[in-house]
Enzyme design. Structure first.
Site, PDB file in Angstrom:
ATOM      1  N   SER A 575       1.861 -46.781  29.138  1.00 39.89           N
ATOM      2  CA  SER A 575       2.450 -46.361  27.874  1.00 39.89           C
ATOM      3  C   SER A 575       3.687 -45.499  28.162  1.00 39.89           C
ATOM      4  O   SER A 575       4.621 -45.973  28.793  1.00 39.89           O
ATOM      5  CB  SER A 575       1.412 -45.632  27.022  1.00 39.89           C
ATOM      6  OG  SER A 575       1.814 -45.552  25.689  1.00 39.89           O
ATOM      7  N   ASP A 661      -0.684 -55.236  20.784  1.00 40.07           N
ATOM      8  CA  ASP A 661      -0.495 -53.791  20.908  1.00 40.07           C
ATOM      9  C   ASP A 661       0.400 -53.301  19.768  1.00 40.07           C
ATOM     10  O   ASP A 661       1.511 -53.796  19.586  1.00 40.07           O
ATOM     11  CB  ASP A 661       0.144 -53.471  22.262  1.00 40.07           C
ATOM     12  CG  ASP A 661       0.135 -51.988  22.582  1.00 40.07           C
ATOM     13  OD1 ASP A 661      -0.071 -51.170  21.667  1.00 40.07           O
ATOM     14  OD2 ASP A 661       0.338 -51.645  23.755  1.00 40.07           O
ATOM     15  N   HIS A 697      -3.645 -51.969  22.666  1.00 36.83           N
ATOM     16  CA  HIS A 697      -3.012 -51.000  23.562  1.00 36.83           C
ATOM     17  C   HIS A 697      -3.882 -50.696  24.777  1.00 36.83           C
ATOM     18  O   HIS A 697      -3.383 -50.372  25.840  1.00 36.83           O
ATOM     19  CB  HIS A 697      -2.718 -49.710  22.788  1.00 36.83           C
ATOM     20  CG  HIS A 697      -1.770 -48.786  23.483  1.00 36.83           C
ATOM     21  ND1 HIS A 697      -0.466 -49.123  23.781  1.00 36.83           N
ATOM     22  CD2 HIS A 697      -1.927 -47.523  23.936  1.00 36.83           C
ATOM     23  CE1 HIS A 697       0.132 -48.111  24.374  1.00 36.83           C
ATOM     24  NE2 HIS A 697      -0.728 -47.128  24.483  1.00 36.83           N
TER      25      HIS A 697
END
Length: 731
Positions: A575, A661, A697
């Site tokens: 991320s 995501d 995610h």
């Protein structure tokens, strides 16, 4: 070791688009990959997956070995420690061969001593307890779903109703269900496309839930009267695109607490649960730019607030405040009483209550600790107003050099505090702490199969000098019998954003790295919160490059150690940590033998320049607003990974992402990989894109699926750390 693929990689066609801001024009050849609904994009992503699998096919035996090691060390018929709510103990079971848990309960003892009433039943694998009920079999529920993630799961206080949320796509939109626990029936009343974190009011009449806007920002809180046709009550709607809105039930269950916040300031509203149509009361208006949280508490029949705030207290302090009815911020400050005054070396992170104690979590010397003070002492402090605040104590018995403790649960109905403890080398332990008796009782330690001994591993702190003189804390983990007379490989991990701290935690999969002689290092770089609020502020906005410089400087420090092989350092982050990996590679690609970027935020400037994209406006408090500020635009453009790829030799790279995501769109790593291939030196290994077509995610769902994904990543890293053949040349 082969350093390139003999197979032709998929080529993304180039279609030039331009982005013009502040008299700067950026030409982008791969923005068309954002058009997810087009078959050309899906076909291209599918081809990338096939290519990635073919050229790494030789890693499959190692993946399978690592998966088997994870599986072999994990007690597959595992269970949680029961948690008491009302007259029931709630817990979960996992069953060998099944992806998801069973959510269960048994009746609690209602009479006897405190110890008798609050000692959880001993749950054993494959043995049902007397009166045990299965409330939700997640495996059965997920049987026909492509993805399954359980969101909020909450039984009512009286034990008659259950509400639970399910995400069936990985996009973090949930369907909220209601189940009658007396009849076992799931109601036809359900809510679609709501955000995570829904909860019941104390009487289970209403469900409080959030909605997200088109940019995936929680912006509206509603109250839904369960099994009723009444129109839902809108408690509050947050109009500012730069503010995230969340709700929770106060610890004493008297109020719904509505919190609008950014990374820099907060605005809290209180709504009494006995009248949800009341206009919410603002505690401190956002115009004061104070970051704070509150918990209502009644002392001597009068309602007050326990408040954690950062006004003239960068690491936050705790005060006892009157309710703000009719009081401005200045008047409020004059009347509040310090409970835990500000300290430069302690970062206050949160408060909660048991029936008899105020419970504080705070970070000291990078370590999260638990502190307690009696509510009787809090009442006395209201009378004495001592500037020193309360005297807090810590549970004794935590002695490792670096570890993590945290409050798992407290309740105003219970005198105990449930605490979790873990470290890099100690499996998670769950304790019940009885403050009155100063008794710390171990309820469970995560079991490991195969003869694990924590004495076989070492974890300790080192400090790496940054180029500006700051000292960067490192967590160093390896086998105790590591041969330091020779050079060893390193997997270096980092994050460094949003004041998120990478605290010590035990990982079964990580043992597969350590047992192969790999040193695991976490660089606690600026932008994280390990050394307090200032450590975070020194790695955000126009100081963001400190995050990347710290990571490279940590590598430089490690490479100079006699027992580290500077030619075998791989890096990993996800991320915002994926942005870190991309920026680091642009700064110093020659320092690394491999790089893994999970769901990487590598096209950050493009995303943040579009306020209609998910979370973009919320990011302005972290990175700055490049739309309005040319200095922020120029600064971001100078470090964001996509814009700064250069013609140099890069190491083997894999970007791992998911099609659904909603936090970091798949298009960012897809564009990044395509541009890497067009830009870096041709003697570089071909960058790879691995995409989960049904995940979110966090990747795919289910424990076995996640183990396989972890095994894939570790096999990729080990291929280069152990100098094995990375590509399949037989194809």
């Amino acid at each position: 070791m082969t350093t390139f693929s003999p197979l032709p990689a998929p080529r993304a066609r180039q279609q030039m688009t331009t982005r013009v801001f502040h008299d700067d024009t950026f030409y982008d050849s791969f923005e068309w990959l954002r058009e997810k609904e087009k078959s050309e994009v899906i076909d291209y992503l599918t081809a990338e997956n096939e290519y990635c699998e073919k050229v790494t096919a030789q890693q499959q035996p190692l993946r399978q070995t690592i998966f088997d090691e994870i599986k072999g060390r994990t007690l597959e018929t595992d269970l949680s420690v029961p948690t008491r709510k009302g007259n029931w103990w709630y817990f979960s079971r996992t069953v060998e061969g099944q992806q998801y848990p069973l959510m269960c309960r048994v009746p609690a003892v209602r009479e006897g001593s405190v110890e008798e009433r609050f000692t959880p039943p001993l749950v054993e694998s494959n043995q049902q307890l007397e009166g045990e009920e299965t409330l939700l079999d997640c495996n059965a529920f997920a049987a026909d779903l492509p993805f399954f993630s359980l969101g909020s799961f909450e039984p009512s206080l009286d034990g008659e109703l259950l509400t639970f949320g399910v995400d069936d796509a990985g996009d973090e939109r949930y369907t909220q269900y209601f189940k009658n626990l007396n009849t076992g029936e799931i109601s036809s009343d359900r809510l679609e496309d709501i955000f995570a974190g829904a909860f019941l009011t104390a009487d289970a009449t209403y469900l409080i839930y959030s909605l997200v806007d088109d940019s995936w920002r929680p912006y509206e809180i509603r109250a839904h009267k369960i099994n009723s046709s009444d129109e839902d009550i809108v408690l509050f709607k947050e109009p500012d695109q730069g503010m995230w809105l969340e709700a929770n039930l106060s610890e004493d269950r008297t109020h719904v607490v509505l919190t609008s916040f950014s990374s820099e300031f907060t605005e809290v509203r209180l709504v009494p649960t006995d009248n949800l149509r009341t206009t919410p009361m603002v505690v401190i208006p956002r115009t004061e730019r104070v970051q704070y949280s509150v918990e209502p508490i009644i002392i001597a029949g009068q309602q007050y607030l326990i408040m954690v705030h950062d006004f003239e207290a960068i690491n936050s302090e705790i005060v006892l405040s009157p309710m703000p009815t009719g009081l401005g911020f200045s008047d409020l400050r004059q009347q509040w009483i310090k409970v835990m005054p500000h300290r430069d070396d302690v970062r206050v992170e949160g408060v909660s209550f048991s029936s008899r104690h105020l419970v504080v979590t705070a970070r000291q010397d990078t370590t999260v600790k638990v502190f307690l003070a009696s509510l009787d002492a809090l009442a006395q402090l209201k009378v004495t107003d001592s500037p020193a605040g309360l005297t807090f104590t810590e549970p004794a018995g935590f002695t490792e050099e670096i570890y993590t403790t945290g409050v798992l649960s407290t309740s105003v109905d219970s005198p105990i505090v449930r605490i979790n403890y873990t470290s890099w080398v100690t499996p998670t332990r769950i304790f019940d702490y009885f403050p009155e008796q100063e008794s710390l009782i171990l309820r469970r330690e995560t079991p490991l199969l195969g003869g694990f001994d924590s004495e076989d591993y070492l974890a300790y702190r080192m400090w790496a000098p940054a180029r500006d003189g700051k000292m960067i804390p490192l967590s160093v983990v390896h086998r105790a019998d590591l041969d330091k007379s020779r050079e060893n490989p390193v997997l270096q991990y980092g994050y460094g954003s949003y004041e998120v701290s990478v605290d010590p935690y035990f990982s079964i999969p990580r043992l597969s790295l350590l047992d192969r002689g790999v040193i695991f290092v976490v660089a606690h770089i600026r932008g994280g919160g390990e050394l307090g609020r200032s450590w975070y502020q020194d790695g955000k906005k126009l100081q963001k490059k400190n995050t990347f410089f710290d990571f490279v400087d940590a590598t430089e420090f490690l490479g100079q150690l006699d027992w580290v092989d500077a030619q075998r350092i791989a890096i990993h982050g996800g991320s915002a940590g994926g942005l870190l990996i991309g920026a680091t590679l642009n700064l110093a690609p020659e320092k690394y033998c491999a790089a893994i970027a999970d769901v990487p935020f590598v096209d950050a400037l493009t995303t943040i320049l579009d306020p209609n994209l998910p979370l973009s406006a919320l990011e302005w408090e972290e990175w700055g607003n490049p739309i309005e500020d040319p200095e922020v635009y120029s600064y971001m453009k100078s470090y964001t990974p996509y814009e700064n790829i250069r013609q140099a030799t890069y190491p083997p790279i894999v970007a791992v992402t998911s099609l659904n995501d909603t936090r970091v769109f798949y298009v960012e790593p897809a564009k990044w990989v395509a541009k890497l291939r067009e830009t870096i030196s041709p003697d570089s290994p071909t960058p790879l894109l691995k995409i989960e077509m049904d995940g979110g995610h966090g990747g795919g769902s289910g424990r076995y699926t996640q183990w396989k994904e972890t095994a894939w990543i570790y096999a990729f890293a080990l291929t280069y750390l152990l100098d094995q053949d990375g590509w399949n040349e037989s194809n």
